[in-house]
Design a protein around this motif. Structure first.
Motif, PDB file in Angstrom:
ATOM      1  N   HIS A   8       0.862  -1.196   0.000  1.00  0.00           N
ATOM      2  CA  HIS A   8       0.000   0.000   0.000  1.00  0.00           C
ATOM      3  C   HIS A   8       0.894   1.241   0.000  1.00  0.00           C
ATOM      4  O   HIS A   8       1.449   1.608   1.029  1.00  0.00           O
ATOM      5  N   HIS A  40      -4.672   6.563  -5.250  1.00  0.00           N
ATOM      6  CA  HIS A  40      -6.105   6.823  -5.115  1.00  0.00           C
ATOM      7  C   HIS A  40      -6.752   6.972  -6.491  1.00  0.00           C
ATOM      8  O   HIS A  40      -6.408   7.880  -7.255  1.00  0.00           O
ATOM      9  N   GLU A  65      -6.173   2.170  -4.991  1.00  0.00           N
ATOM     10  CA  GLU A  65      -6.948   2.365  -3.762  1.00  0.00           C
ATOM     11  C   GLU A  65      -8.203   3.152  -4.134  1.00  0.00           C
ATOM     12  O   GLU A  65      -8.109   4.305  -4.556  1.00  0.00           O
ATOM     13  N   HIS A  76     -11.799   2.958   2.212  1.00  0.00           N
ATOM     14  CA  HIS A  76     -10.876   2.742   1.092  1.00  0.00           C
ATOM     15  C   HIS A  76     -10.699   1.250   0.824  1.00  0.00           C
ATOM     16  O   HIS A  76     -10.454   0.475   1.745  1.00  0.00           O
ATOM     17  N   HIS A 192      -6.547  -0.114   5.803  1.00  0.00           N
ATOM     18  CA  HIS A 192      -6.447   0.474   7.164  1.00  0.00           C
ATOM     19  C   HIS A 192      -7.780   0.521   7.921  1.00  0.00           C
ATOM     20  O   HIS A 192      -8.268   1.598   8.268  1.00  0.00           O
ATOM     21  N   ARG A 195      -8.623   2.775  10.936  1.00  0.00           N
ATOM     22  CA  ARG A 195      -8.637   4.235  10.796  1.00  0.00           C
ATOM     23  C   ARG A 195     -10.036   4.819  10.715  1.00  0.00           C
ATOM     24  O   ARG A 195     -10.224   6.018  10.883  1.00  0.00           O
ATOM     25  N   ASP A 249       1.152   2.565   3.554  1.00  0.00           N
ATOM     26  CA  ASP A 249       0.406   3.759   3.132  1.00  0.00           C
ATOM     27  C   ASP A 249       1.362   4.949   3.009  1.00  0.00           C
ATOM     28  O   ASP A 249       1.012   6.087   3.322  1.00  0.00           O
TER      29      ASP A 249
HETATM   30 MN    MN Z   1      -6.511   5.257   2.446  1.00  0.00          MN
END
Ligand code: MN
Ligand code: AMP
Ligand code: MN
Ligand code: MN
Length: 291
Positions: A8, A40, A65, A76, A192, A195, A249
């Motif tokens: 990621h 993204h 993502e 996500h 994640h 999160r 990430d």
């Molecule tokens: Mn994300």
């Protein structure tokens, strides 16, 4: 041999600050053996990254993502081993990028009207060198203009729910994102999960829905998970029979609290996503997953 996986990461194709080539070079220097680029809502950086990885002898995974709205909540979904040429994936991502453009205009309007901050759209665009415009680009502009000390501070002040520059959007539906990824021969992974700050009942509902529409993996180890969160996500992986993934990430040196190649190993007891890729890596080229 124990390979080091980072599944990621972001490049300048979305809101990272390193080009795909720079990202791969840094991953190699940091001891990553298998790297996924997961920008993204775009796959634009993949070809450059794949070529750089081939030159350095690093295994590369085509990723993405995807921004999803599930029950009014932003979630996500990472896709791993996707074929970027798959038309529904390409079209779905293009629609999300168009929605990002509309949102960016509205963010700039609100910052001007409510906070007297002019020129935010042009300012954010100077940081967005790919075709994706993100809140992260607005954050960099706001820091540059002295509206906060760092990216985290301006997010808290301007860009999160309830703050003047936050614009609620309807992103992709969960089942659409999973279906684009699977249709493209890839595996869908919840990014994640800790999160989102969901109650455990709500997180279980999300994981149940995700699994129900064909989702296969969950990030157990993430650059944004604490040890306790990692342990909790292991429990969810086992309960839902989801494969385990790990990713930093990473967004570049701009967020120095995250680095490539520094992730703890996946905990004992989970089944790593790459156990399903053995045949592909041997074959050298991504093929459809055996289901
Ligand atoms: Mn994300
Ligand atoms: P967007 O996808 O455009 O809504 O932007 C979300 C991106 O902004 C995330 O992928 C992160 O890169 C970044 N981000 C979100 N929240 C924060 C935060 N609190 N501090 C720093 N960066 C953040
Ligand atoms: Mn980001
Ligand atoms: Mn990410």
């Amino acid at each position: 041999m124990n390979l080091h996986y980072d599944l990621h990461t972001h490049s300048t194709a979305s809101d990272g600050t390193l080009t795909p080539q720079e990202l791969v070079t840094r991953a190699h220097e940091q001891g990553v053996d298998v790297l996924a680029l997961t920008d993204h809502d775009t796959t634009e950086g993949l070809a450059e990254a794949a070529q750089a990885a081939a030159e350095l002898g690093l295994q590369f995974v085509n990723g993405v993502e995807i921004s999803v709205t599930w029950n009014g909540q932003l979630v996500h979904i990472v896709g791993l081993q996707v074929d970027p040429a798959h038309a529904p994936l390409r079209e779905g991502l293009a629609a999300l990028r168009a929605r990002r453009d509309e949102r960016a205009e509205e963010v700039a309007r609100r910052l001007e009207k409510k906070c007297g901050i002019a020129g935010a759209l042009a300012g954010a665009r100077t940081h967005a060198t790919g075709s994706v415009i993100s809140r992260a680009h607005f954050a960099r502009f706001l820091v540059e203009q002295g509206h906060g000390r760092d990216v985290r501070e301006v997010f808290d002040r301007y860009l999160t729910p309830g703050k003047p520059g936050y614009v609620a959007m309807e992103w992709a539906a969960l089942e659409d994102a999973v279906s684009w990824i699977r249709g493209a021969g890839g595996m869908a992974v919840i990014a994640h999960p800790a999160r989102y700050k969901l109650t455990s009942t709500k997180l279980r509902r999300l994981l149940g829905d995700f699994k129900g529409c064909g989702g296969e993996g969950i990030e157990v180890v993430s650059g944004s998970h604490s040890r306790d969160e990692c342990h909790a996500m292991l429990g969810h992986a086992l309960r839902f029979g989801l494969l385990a993934s790990c990713g930093s990430d990473y967004h570049g040196p701009v967020t120095p609290w995250v680095e490539l190649g520094r992730l703890p190993a996946l905990p004992q007891g989970c089944v790593p996503v790459w156990e399903r890729w053995a045949a592909w890596n041997g074959a050298g080229a991504p093929q459809a997953l055996a289901r």
